[in-house]
Write a protein that holds these residues in place. Structure first.
Motif, PDB file in Angstrom:
ATOM      1  N   SER A 278       0.848  -1.195   0.000  1.00 19.34           N
ATOM      2  CA  SER A 278       0.000   0.000   0.000  1.00 19.34           C
ATOM      3  C   SER A 278       0.884   1.244   0.000  1.00 19.34           C
TER       4      SER A 278
ATOM      5  N   LEU B  44       0.141   4.046   0.801  1.00 15.42           N
ATOM      6  CA  LEU B  44      -0.198   4.972   1.902  1.00 15.42           C
ATOM      7  C   LEU B  44       1.009   5.124   2.835  1.00 15.42           C
TER       8      LEU B  44
ATOM      9  N   ASP C 153      -4.714   3.470  -1.631  1.00 11.71           N
ATOM     10  CA  ASP C 153      -5.761   3.709  -0.625  1.00 11.71           C
ATOM     11  C   ASP C 153      -6.385   5.085  -0.797  1.00 11.71           C
TER      12      ASP C 153
ATOM     13  N   HIS D 189      -8.416   0.988  -3.770  1.00  9.28           N
ATOM     14  CA  HIS D 189      -9.291   0.681  -2.638  1.00  9.28           C
ATOM     15  C   HIS D 189     -10.024   1.964  -2.252  1.00  9.28           C
TER      16      HIS D 189
ATOM     17  N   MET E 187     -12.168   3.991  -0.048  1.00  5.23           N
ATOM     18  CA  MET E 187     -12.768   4.156   1.283  1.00  5.23           C
ATOM     19  C   MET E 187     -13.492   5.496   1.255  1.00  5.23           C
TER      20      MET E 187
ATOM     21  N   PRO F 210     -10.427   0.989   8.895  1.00  5.20           N
ATOM     22  CA  PRO F 210      -9.765   1.730   7.811  1.00  5.20           C
ATOM     23  C   PRO F 210      -9.489   3.192   8.154  1.00  5.20           C
ATOM     24  N   GLY F 211      -8.411   3.703   7.587  1.00  3.52           N
ATOM     25  CA  GLY F 211      -8.071   5.118   7.737  1.00  3.52           C
ATOM     26  C   GLY F 211      -6.578   5.351   7.851  1.00  3.52           C
TER      27      GLY F 211
ATOM     28  N   GLY G 127      -2.325   3.549   8.116  1.00  4.94           N
ATOM     29  CA  GLY G 127      -1.381   2.445   8.112  1.00  4.94           C
ATOM     30  C   GLY G 127      -0.819   2.264   9.510  1.00  4.94           C
ATOM     31  N   GLY G 128      -0.080   1.186   9.705  1.00  9.94           N
ATOM     32  CA  GLY G 128       0.628   0.976  10.963  1.00  9.94           C
ATOM     33  C   GLY G 128      -0.237   0.586  12.155  1.00  9.94           C
TER      34      GLY G 128
ATOM     35  N   ASP H 145      -6.194  -6.768   4.346  1.00 15.24           N
ATOM     36  CA  ASP H 145      -5.661  -5.419   4.329  1.00 15.24           C
ATOM     37  C   ASP H 145      -5.644  -4.817   5.733  1.00 15.24           C
TER      38      ASP H 145
ATOM     39  N   GLY I 196      -2.367  -4.355   8.969  1.00 15.72           N
ATOM     40  CA  GLY I 196      -1.607  -5.065   9.998  1.00 15.72           C
ATOM     41  C   GLY I 196      -0.975  -6.356   9.521  1.00 15.72           C
TER      42      GLY I 196
ATOM     43  N   GLY J 242       1.479  -2.169   4.117  1.00 14.36           N
ATOM     44  CA  GLY J 242       2.035  -0.833   3.943  1.00 14.36           C
ATOM     45  C   GLY J 242       3.279  -0.684   4.797  1.00 14.36           C
ATOM     46  N   SER J 243       3.068  -0.548   6.098  1.00  8.97           N
ATOM     47  CA  SER J 243       4.210  -0.306   6.990  1.00  8.97           C
ATOM     48  C   SER J 243       5.203  -1.470   6.952  1.00  8.97           C
TER      49      SER J 243
HETATM   50  C1  DX5 Z   1      -6.077   1.231   5.850  1.00  9.10           C
HETATM   51  C2  DX5 Z   1      -5.680   0.848   4.427  1.00  9.10           C
HETATM   52  C3  DX5 Z   1      -4.587  -0.197   4.416  1.00  9.10           C
HETATM   53  C4  DX5 Z   1      -3.310   0.300   5.094  1.00  9.10           C
HETATM   54  C5  DX5 Z   1      -2.398  -0.889   5.345  1.00  9.10           C
HETATM   55  O1  DX5 Z   1      -7.259   1.971   5.811  1.00  9.10           O
HETATM   56  O2  DX5 Z   1      -6.785   0.342   3.717  1.00  9.10           O
HETATM   57  O3  DX5 Z   1      -4.291  -0.562   3.063  1.00  9.10           O
HETATM   58  O4  DX5 Z   1      -2.660   1.215   4.257  1.00  9.10           O
HETATM   59  O5  DX5 Z   1      -1.311  -0.394   6.099  1.00  9.10           O
HETATM   60  P1  DX5 Z   1      -0.564  -1.388   7.114  1.00  9.10           P
HETATM   61  O6  DX5 Z   1      -0.104  -2.549   6.266  1.00  9.10           O
HETATM   62  O7  DX5 Z   1       0.585  -0.547   7.649  1.00  9.10           O
HETATM   63  O8  DX5 Z   1      -1.558  -1.785   8.152  1.00  9.10           O
END
Ligand code: DX5
Ligand code: ZN
Length: 218
Positions: free
Chosen positions: A9, A11, A36, A67, A69, A142-143, A145-146, A174, A176, A196-197
């Motif tokens: 991701s 993000l 995202d 994606h 949101m 959702p919202g 990363g990390g 998607d 964690g 992502g992270s």
């Molecule tokens: C959260 C996003 C995810 C997020 C994943 O709303 O939909 O795609 O970026 O980030 P990690 O992998 O760091 O949880």
């Protein structure tokens, strides 16, 4: 037996270098690029409009997985399709007509995904599976990363895999996803892992090899 794909991701990427970051993760082995889109209404964060996604497009050589949101979502489907998305995933909670939303995505010729927030039961997809190419199971709210992986979703992933049966529908997970949680979601039935992270941590456009090592560890 099921091929596992990694979809980093962006993000979690460097917001001043998206083109270079997209090229770097793909050079390092990313299967898809997960984009995202957040509207500050459906989720408490704001990210990429269609112009930004259009700017990412020329740098993506694999598959641009968008994606959404956002809510309401139908009004924006065409704009993200025109921006070059290969897959458009909408949230089942974004409005009262997810069946029509998936029809609208399919009408653009793009792949169609439906996303479920952690509080939404697997059965929400019962009457949507014939219209989608992918079910996205959120394993964080959702919202951002990390965040921390929500383990209660493992059972939902398995249920959705059972509902899908032998239809050619991906299950994307998607939120964690990291070397500890990735085996759990793969075992439960997921085949596309967004991270992502866990992918971008410790790397940069100047040291992209870290991205490759992070992806291989997942
Ligand atoms: C959260 C996003 C995810 C997020 C994943 O709303 O939909 O795609 O970026 O980030 P990690 O992998 O760091 O949880
Ligand atoms: Zn996402």
């Amino acid at each position: 037996d099921r091929k596992i794909r990694i979809a980093p991701s962006i993000l979690s990427a460097d917001f001043a270098n998206f083109g270079a970051e997209i090229r770097a993760i793909e050079d390092q082995g990313a299967d898809w690029v997960h984009v995202d889109v957040m509207d500050g209404h459906f989720v408490p964060n704001l990210t990429f409009g269609p112009p930004a996604v259009k700017a990412f497009r020329p740098h993506v050589r694999t598959f641009m997985d968008v994606h959404l949101m956002i809510a309401p979502v139908d009004a924006y489907i065409e704009a993200y399709a025109d921006a070059g998305a290969d897959m458009i995933t909408a949230h089942v909670e974004a409005g009262p007509h997810p069946h029509r939303t998936l029809q609208a995505i399919r009408a653009t010729g793009k792949k169609a995904g439906i996303a479920l927030n952690p509080g939404t039961p697997a059965e929400a997809v019962d009457y949507l599976l014939d219209l989608c190419d992918m079910v996205l199971v959120m394993t964080v709210n959702p919202g951002f990363g990390g965040q921390k992986f929500i383990h209660s979703q493992l059972d939902k992933i398995a249920r959705i895999r059972a509902l899908i049966g032998d239809r050619p529908i991906h299950i994307q997970v998607d939120g964690g996803v990291d070397p500890t949680t990735a085996p759990l979601v793969a075992k439960a039935g997921a085949d596309v892992l967004v991270a992502g992270s866990a992918v971008f941590k410790g790397g940069s456009v100047d040291s992209p090899q870290t991205y490759g090592a992070n992806m291989r560890a997942i």
